[in-house]
Design an enzyme around this catalytic site. Structure first.
Site, PDB file in Angstrom:
ATOM      1  N   SER A 227      -6.135   3.342   4.539  1.00 50.95           N
ATOM      2  CA  SER A 227      -5.535   2.508   3.494  1.00 50.95           C
ATOM      3  C   SER A 227      -6.632   1.818   2.689  1.00 50.95           C
ATOM      4  O   SER A 227      -6.601   0.612   2.460  1.00 50.95           O
ATOM      5  CB  SER A 227      -4.574   1.475   4.089  1.00 50.95           C
ATOM      6  OG  SER A 227      -3.703   0.984   3.087  1.00 50.95           O
TER       7      SER A 227
ATOM      8  N   LYS B 143       0.007   3.841  -2.681  1.00 46.36           N
ATOM      9  CA  LYS B 143      -0.967   4.925  -2.530  1.00 46.36           C
ATOM     10  C   LYS B 143      -0.300   6.298  -2.433  1.00 46.36           C
ATOM     11  O   LYS B 143      -0.958   7.324  -2.669  1.00 46.36           O
ATOM     12  CB  LYS B 143      -1.862   4.665  -1.315  1.00 46.36           C
ATOM     13  CG  LYS B 143      -2.761   3.436  -1.459  1.00 46.36           C
ATOM     14  CD  LYS B 143      -3.632   3.237  -0.230  1.00 46.36           C
ATOM     15  CE  LYS B 143      -4.601   2.078  -0.389  1.00 46.36           C
ATOM     16  NZ  LYS B 143      -3.962   0.757  -0.331  1.00 46.36           N
TER      17      LYS B 143
ATOM     18  N   SER C 101       0.791  -1.243   0.000  1.00 48.72           N
ATOM     19  CA  SER C 101       0.000   0.000   0.000  1.00 48.72           C
ATOM     20  C   SER C 101       0.820   1.288   0.000  1.00 48.72           C
ATOM     21  O   SER C 101       0.229   2.375  -0.033  1.00 48.72           O
ATOM     22  CB  SER C 101      -0.964   0.007   1.187  1.00 48.72           C
ATOM     23  OG  SER C 101      -2.158  -0.653   0.841  1.00 48.72           O
TER      24      SER C 101
END
Length: 500
Positions: A333, A138, A135
């Site tokens: 997230s 991102k 993640s």
């Protein structure tokens, strides 16, 4: 488990933005920007997101006698009053090598640490070699979306008259935060009940008999290469990516900090049925289709409700500003939000809003920003795909550019980054062992977790007042809890040692 859990080498040359930080003036600017971040973080504690400006300015001439002001709070992300003593690369290497080599991180660790003000490379291990980012992807999604659309951009969900009498078409505008009513997952989101009220008024005495759902804004497959089938159900780590959905595709508008949130198998159709219910239209009269092209605007505006022009707008609701959606995306997230936001980069570039189109547009936007897009191999915008590859050097360059103040729109990303020991996916991190607590409140970072993969990338302020950007990426871990603690030790060591 292959899903993001929300709490859950070769020396690299200085990045292509190194010239941004070559002067004392630029270095001072960096620290000034971080001070702004500190103020934003304090606001985040009381009400998540940079919302102060959206509520209007207070009057400069109050009608009541002024009261004693509250004391100035201590910033969560403390910034130095001066530039502080710069770290020594040799000292950083001596401090970090034993921690980077910890068995909990496995034998595949990529890392990069840069002094933001000087852009001096302080630590490098396979820094320019892409590896599984999870993640931390991102971070690139947030920066490219802000560069492409700007912080204030809003996503619109519209309803137009259909081709047949009584038919209305709801057109998905790519807003994943859309709520059905006041009990939505995302505070302040656009709502279907308010949209339905607009449509009823516009239709007048004409009965509404059918709802068509247009999701043609997004194209291509609805799931990405490298996603596990269980990521959608039962784990609910992501929804099928469609241009219309409510509560990021969740069946129940609740975010579970641990585990997943089950999603609808067809989020767009579920949203269409929820909208139809608000219009008293039976669910069997809901189907996917394409909205008719809008006719002459002046004719449509003057048409009576009983003779609506096909394609005439009947109602519209808009999302909160993009920067607020990014706050939610980074804090929680949220993979679905990330994918929807990534599509905006593609749409702004005029290419198809698919997984492939989004990946290409994001890489090109990185290049437009002067970053090394060649060190990103993307299959999605969330980092859920096992096929994604990003180098720690690119993550650090991206963070440095966002912190430089040279692209003010990019700095909005920092307000959404979790704070160590304080918020989001870092709220329960940096607790044990006790030395890790030195990083609480002075580290802002994005976590990344897949089975066997643990990553962390962000910014921190050392005890000597120096701002550092870092990216730590371990892709052969066996115990996620131990790996997270080991990563926290590395970051806490950077905060505590100063390494001047």
């Amino acid at each position: 488990m292959a899903a993001e859990q929300i709490e859950d080498g070769d020396d690299a040359a200085p990045g292509p933005i190194s010239s941004f930080f070559s002067s004392t003036k630029a270095a001072t600017l960096v620290l000034a920007v971080v001070v702004v971040f500190a103020v934003l973080v304090v606001g985040l504690v009381a009400r998540p997101g940079p919302i102060a400006g959206w509520l209007g300015e207070e009057s400069a001439a109050p009608t009541h006698a002024p009261i004693t002001p509250d004391p100035t709070p201590t910033p969560v992300l403390a910034a130095a009053a001066a530039q502080g003593r710069p770290p020594s690369a040799a000292a950083v290497k001596e401090a970090l090598d034993p921690l980077i080599g910890a068995s909990a991180l496995g034998d595949k660790v990529h890392a990069s640490v840069v002094d933001v003000a000087s852009q001096e490379l302080l630590y490098s291990r396979l820094a320019e070699v892409p590896t599984t980012p999870a993640s931390t992807t991102k971070l690139l999604t947030a920066v490219t979306a802000l560069a492409a659309r700007g912080p204030a951009y809003r996503l619109a969900t519209r309803v137009v008259a259909g081709r047949k009498p009584g038919e209305v078409v709801i057109i998905g505008g790519g807003d994943p935060t859309l709520a059905i009513n006041a009990k939505g997952q995302f505070p302040g989101a656009a709502r279907l009940d308010k949209l339905a009220a607009q449509v009823k008024k516009a239709m007048g005495s004409t009965p509404i008999t059918r709802v068509t759902v247009d999701i043609s804004l997004f194209t291509g497959p609805e799931t990405a290469k490298g996603w596990d089938s269980e990521d959608i159900s039962p784990l609910g780590q992501v929804a099928r990516i469609q241009a219309l959905m409510t509560n990021a595709g969740r069946i129940t508008p609740v975010h579970n900090e641990h585990g997943g949130d089950p999603r609808f198998s067809d989020p767009a159709l579920a949203a269409g049925r929820a909208f139809a219910n608000l219009l008293d239209v039976p669910s069997e009269q809901v189907a996917k289709g394409k909205a008719p092209a809008a006719q002459d605007a002046s004719a449509a505006a003057s048409a009576p409700a009983a003779g609506l022009t096909p394609g005439q707008e009947l109602g519209k609701v808009e999302s909160p500003p993009l920067v607020q959606i990014l706050d939610w995306m980074l804090q929680q997230s949220d993979n679905t939000l990330a994918e929807a936001v990534g599509r905006q980069v593609a749409l702004a570039a005029g290419v198809e809003a698919s997984f492939d189109g989004t990946a290409d547009a994001m890489v090109q936007k990185l290049r437009d920003l002067g970053l090394n897009g060649d060190e990103a191999d993307l299959y999605d915008a969330s980092g859920l795909s096992r096929f994604d590859g990003i180098s720690p050097a690119l993550l650090v360059q991206t963070l440095s550019l966002a912190a430089s103040g040279l692209k003010p729109e990019l700095s909005a990303m920092f307000d959404g980054l979790p704070v160590a020991g304080w918020s989001g996916t870092l709220r329960t991190r940096f607790v044990t062992p006790s030395p890790n607590r030195t990083a609480q409140g002075v580290v802002r970072a994005k976590t990344g977790t897949l089975s066997g993969v643990n990553t962390l990338a962000g910014v921190l302020v050392t005890k000597d007042g120096r701002v550092l950007a870092f990216a730590l990426m371990a892709s052969a871990t066996s115990d996620a809890g131990a790996a997270k603690s080991a990563l926290d030790k590395v970051v806490a060591k950077l905060v505590a040692c100063g390494c001047a």
